[in-house]
Design an enzyme around this catalytic site. Structure first.
Site, short mmCIF file in Angstrom:
data_model
loop_
_atom_site.label_atom_id
_atom_site.label_comp_id
_atom_site.label_asym_id
_atom_site.label_seq_id
_atom_site.Cartn_x
_atom_site.Cartn_y
_atom_site.Cartn_z
N GLU A 1 -2.95 7.29 7.56
CA GLU A 1 -3.65 8.13 6.60
C GLU A 1 -4.55 9.12 7.33
OE1 GLU A 1 -4.28 5.46 2.56
OE2 GLU A 1 -5.95 5.76 3.95
N LYS B 1 0.81 -1.21 0.00
CA LYS B 1 0.00 0.00 0.00
C LYS B 1 0.85 1.27 0.00
CE LYS B 1 -3.97 -2.11 0.08
NZ LYS B 1 -3.53 -3.47 -0.18
N ARG C 1 -8.21 -7.72 -8.48
CA ARG C 1 -9.03 -8.92 -8.63
C ARG C 1 -10.45 -8.50 -8.96
NH1 ARG C 1 -11.92 -8.20 -4.05
NH2 ARG C 1 -10.86 -7.45 -2.18
N HIS D 1 -15.59 -1.22 8.57
CA HIS D 1 -14.85 -1.01 7.32
C HIS D 1 -15.14 -2.08 6.28
CE1 HIS D 1 -12.71 2.14 9.43
NE2 HIS D 1 -12.33 1.29 10.35
#
Length: 660
Positions: free
Chosen positions: A205, A121, A296, A240
Site C-alpha cells: 500500500e 485484505k 468484531r 502500528h
C-alpha cells in the site's frame, strides 16, 4: 435454535478485560456466563467473575484459546446457546464462526462469510472499490512471487507498507523506505503473518506519512438496518498499535464526517454485515481511504459507549437474538468527548518491550471508567497480550476529557510491574496532542524521563519519618530511619540511593513542615503514603515497600529508592565485563529465527536472532563487532526473560545487544 430465541447461556471465548467486560453486561441482562481458562489463567478475574468456568488447556494460546475444537467441545458440554469471542483470538476466524452456526450455537458477530470477505485484505479492497469506497493505491493480487512484488513496489512508489493480507492489530506490517530494504522487510512480514494468522500472503500500500487513523463504528442487524455510531481517532500509535483513542474524532468538518459515516455503512452493506464492526480509514488532507474492516468489537469501543450512552455489548446480544437495532441513524446523538488510554505492561525506554509479572499493589483512580481483567495479587502472563487495563475519561469537551484522564493517570498506583502509565500521562499533557497536531507517524516520546526534583526529598522524608525502616537490633546512627541528629533541633541527614545514584539530603523540620526550595511545606506520613500541602492542595504520594527499599509514586511513575550507609563504597566494576559477553532474553518469548552460528564474526548492528513475544517480533542486534563463542538456544525454543541465548568470545570490547 432460532435467531429470535433469547440467549440464556453465554460462553465467552476469550480472557482478560474483554471477558470481564462481556460478563458485566450479560449479568445485567440476566444471562448465565461461562468462562474459559488456560493453565496460566486458573485464578484470573474473568474466571472469578463468571457463573462457571471450564479449563481449556496449557498456557500457550495455540493449546488453549486458539484451539477451536476444544472451545466448541466445551460449548456443547456446557450447553451454551451463544459464544461471544471478544476481540483477538477467534473473534475474526471465519471457520470458527461458521462452525458455531453449523452446531446451532449463535456466534456473537457477523457470519463466517462476512468475516472471510473482510479477512482477505486484498479481496476486501476490491469489494470496497466496487461499493464506491475510496482505497489506497497499491497491490492486492494473488501472485506472491518475489519478482512481481518487487515490481509492484516500484510501481506503487516509496515509502510503502507491506501488510499481511490476513492481518490486523498492527501485526505483520512493515514500512519500507526503498527497494534496498524491500526483501528483508518482506521476509519479516511473511514470517510474522504465518505465525500469527497461518497465511503469509501480503499486500502493498502507498504510505501516507502524515495521515490520521480515523475509524467509524458501524452496526447492522438481520432485518436490513445499518447505521454508524460516530467515529474515533486512533492516531497515537507505537509499532502500528494504538495507545490512546478518542471519540468523536476531533477537527473534522461535518460534511466530511458524514461522508465517512455513509461510506462505512456502504462497506458493511456490501458484505451483508451483521453486528458490530469498525471501518478503518486513513484521513489525509481532506481525503479518506479505506484500510480494513475489523469484523468484531474493538478494544476502544468504550469511548463510543461514553459519547453515545449506549452499551455495545448489549447491542451485540440483541442483534444475535434477531432484534432490530435499538436506534435509527437520526436518533444517534453524541454527547461530549471521551478519551481512552491503554495501560500496558511494557518497558517504554527499552523500546516498548513487553513485561510480565505479579501486581503486588494496585489502586485504581476514581471518577473515570476502568476496564480491566486484573486486580492486586494477580499476574500479567508472558503468554498473552500485555494490556493491563483501559482507562476512559468522559467530559463535556476534549480538553476536559484529557484533563480528567491526566489526573487519573497521575493518581494510579500499580506495581512493582513495569508499565507505560508515565508515558500515557506525558501524552495527555503533550501540547502537540492537545492541539491535535499529531498523526500516525508522530514520534511518541520514549526516552527516559528526568527524575522529578521533589522525588529525592520525598524519599528522604519517607525514610526519616518511618521508624519501622530501622533494621532490628541496629545501634548505628547511620541506620536509624529517622536520621542522624546532633543536638535538640530537628535536622535530619539521610543518604538515599536510586540505582547507581546516591544523594545525601538534609531536612529541616519545624511544626510538621519541611524546608523545600526556600519555603516550608506541611506534610503528613501515613502507613503507605506521604501527603504534602502544595499551594492550597494536599497532594498524595503513595509509597510501597519493595525488597530492601521502597517505591515512591510521583507523576504517574514508580521510582525505586533505598537508604544507604553513607560510608558505603560503590562496588567495583572490574568483574562485570564477563556479563557483557552474554546476550540475554529481554522478555519471555519464542525464538522464531536464529541468524548466527557459533564461531561466526558479527558486525555492529547485525541481527543475531528474533524473538516473538506477545504477538510481536523483536530483533536482537549486536552493538559492537565480536565473535560468537556459543549458542544456548535453538529456533523454536520458548525462552524466559533473562536467560542466556548467545555467548560472545572474550575481547577488549565485549559485544552488547539491543532489541528493536
Amino acid at each position: 435454535m432460532t435467531a429470535n430465541t433469547p440467549i440464556k447461556r453465554l460462553l465467552i471465548a476469550n480472557r482478560g478485560e474483554i471477558a470481564v467486560r462481556v460478563i458485566k453486561t450479560a449479568r445485567r441482562l440476566g444471562i448465565h456466563t461461562i468462562a474459559l481458562y488456560s493453565d496460566a489463567d486458573a485464578n484470573a478475574m474473568h474466571v472469578r467473575d463468571a457463573d462457571e468456568a471450564w479449563h481449556l488447556g496449557a498456557a500457550p494460546a495455540r493449546e488453549s484459546y486458539l484451539d477451536t475444537a476444544k472451545v466448541l467441545a466445551i460449548a456443547h458440554a456446557a450447553k451454551a446457546d451463544a459464544i461471544h469471542p471478544g476481540y483477538g483470538f477467534l473473534s475474526e476466524n471465519s471457520d470458527f464462526a461458521s462452525a458455531c452456526e453449523d452446531l446451532g450455537i449463535r456466534f456473537i458477530g457477523p457470519s463466517g462469510a462476512a468475516i472471510l470477505a473482510m479477512g482477505d485484505k486484498s479481496g476486501a479492497k476490491a469489494l470496497m472499490q466496487a461499493a464506491g469506497v475510496p482505497v489506497l493505491p497499491g497491490y492486492h493480487g494473488a501472485d506472491q512471487s518475489l519478482e512481481l512484488l518487487r515490481d509492484q513496489a516500484r510501481q506503487t512508489g516509496f515509502p510503502l507498507l507491506i501488510k499481511a493480507a490476513s492481518g490486523g492489530g498492527g501485526k505483520g506490517m512493515r514500512r519500507v523506505e526503498g527497494l534496498a530494504e524491500f526483501d528483508e522487510a518482506l521476509a519479516v512480514v511473511k514470517r510474522e503473518a504465518l505465525a500469527a494468522f497461518g497465511d503469509d500472503h501480503v499486500l502493498l500500500e502507498r504510505y501516507l506519512p502524515r495521515a490520521r487513523h480515523v475509524e467509524v463504528q458501524v452496526f447492522a442487524d438481520s432485518l436490513g438496518n445499518a447505521i454508524y455510531l460516530g467515529d474515533r481517532d486512533c492516531s497515537l500509535q507505537r509499532r502500528h498499535q494504538k495507545v490512546i483513542e478518542e471519540a468523536p474524532a476531533p477537527d473534522i468538518p461535518a460534511p466530511l464526517r458524514q461522508r465517512m459515516g455513509e461510506a462505512a455503512v456502504a462497506a458493511a452493506r456490501a458484505i451483508d454485515y451483521r453486528g458490530a464492526g469498525t471501518i478503518e480509514f486513513l484521513l489525509c488532507e481532506g481525503e479518506f481511504f479505506f484500510m480494513e474492516m475489523n469484523t468484531r468489537l474493538q478494544v476502544e469501543h468504550p469511548v463510543t459507549e461514553c459519547v453515545t450512552g449506549q452499551d455495545l455489548v448489549a447491542w451485540q446480544l440483541a442483534v444475535a437474538e434477531g432484534k432490530p437495532l435499538p436506534l435509527t441513524q437520526e436518533e444517534v446523538v453524541l454527547r461530549g468527548h471521551a478519551v481512552e488510554a491503554r495501560l500496558y505492561a511494557e518497558d517504554v525506554p527499552a523500546g516498548f518491550l513487553p513485561a510480565s509479572g505479579p501486581i503486588h499493589w494496585l489502586h485504581w483512580p476514581m471518577g473515570i471508567r476502568i476496564d480491566t481483567g486484573v486486580g492486586a495479587g494477580d499476574e500479567v502472563s508472558p503468554y498473552y497480550d500485555p494490556m493491563i487495563a483501559k482507562l476512559v475519561a468522559h467530559g463535556q469537551s476534549r480538553a476536559e476529557a484529557f484533563a480528567k484522564l491526566a489526573e487519573a493517570l497521575g493518581a494510579l498506583t500499580l506495581g512493582p510491574l513495569v508499565h507505560n502509565g508515565a508515558l500515557l500521562l506525558r501524552l495527555c499533557q503533550e501540547p502537540e496532542v492537545l492541539a491535535m497536531r499529531h498523526h500516525t507517524q508522530w514520534p511518541i516520546p520514549t526516552g527516559p524521563l528526568p527524575i522529578p526534583a521533589l522525588a529525592w526529598p520525598l524519599a528522604a522524608l519517607w525514610l526519616a519519618s518511618r521508624p519501622d525502616m530501622t533494621p532490628p537490633g541496629s545501634s548505628s546512627p547511620w541506620q536509624q530511619a529517622r536520621g542522624f541528629r546532633l543536638g535538640s533541633h530537628k535536622r535530619w541527614t539521610v543518604v538515599v540511593r536510586m540505582g547507581d545514584e546516591r544523594r545525601t539530603l538534609t531536612l529541616d523540620e519545624s511544626a510538621g513542615t519541611f524546608e523545600w526550595q526556600g519555603g516550608h511545606l506541611p506534610y503528613a506520613a501515613g502507613p503507605d503514603h506521604l501527603r504534602l500541602l502544595q499551594g492550597k492542595t494536599w497532594q498524595r504520594y503513595p509509597v510501597q515497600a519493595a525488597g530492601q527499599g521502597f517505591v515512591l509514586q510521583i507523576q504517574g511513575r514508580n521510582i525505586p529508592f533505598c537508604e544507604e550507609d553513607p560510608l558505603h563504597q560503590a562496588p567495583s566494576d572490574q568483574h562485570h565485563g564477563s556479563d557483557l559477553r552474554e546476550v540475554r532474553a529481554p522478555m519471555h518469548g519464542i525464538l522464531v529465527a536464529l541468524l548466527v552460528d557459533a564461531g561466526q564474526q558479527v558486525k555492529r548492528g547485525q541481527p543475531l536472532l528474533v524473538l516473538e513475544a506477545m504477538k510481536m517480533e523483536h530483533s536482537l542486534k549486536a552493538e559492537r563487532d565480536g565473535v560468537i563463542e556459543a549458542l544456548h538456544c535453538r529456533q523454536g525454543d520458548q525462552v524466559s526473560q533473562g536467560s542466556v541465548l548467545v555467548q560472545f568470545a572474550q575481547s577488549d570490547e565485549p559485544a552488547e545487544v539491543s532489541a528493536s
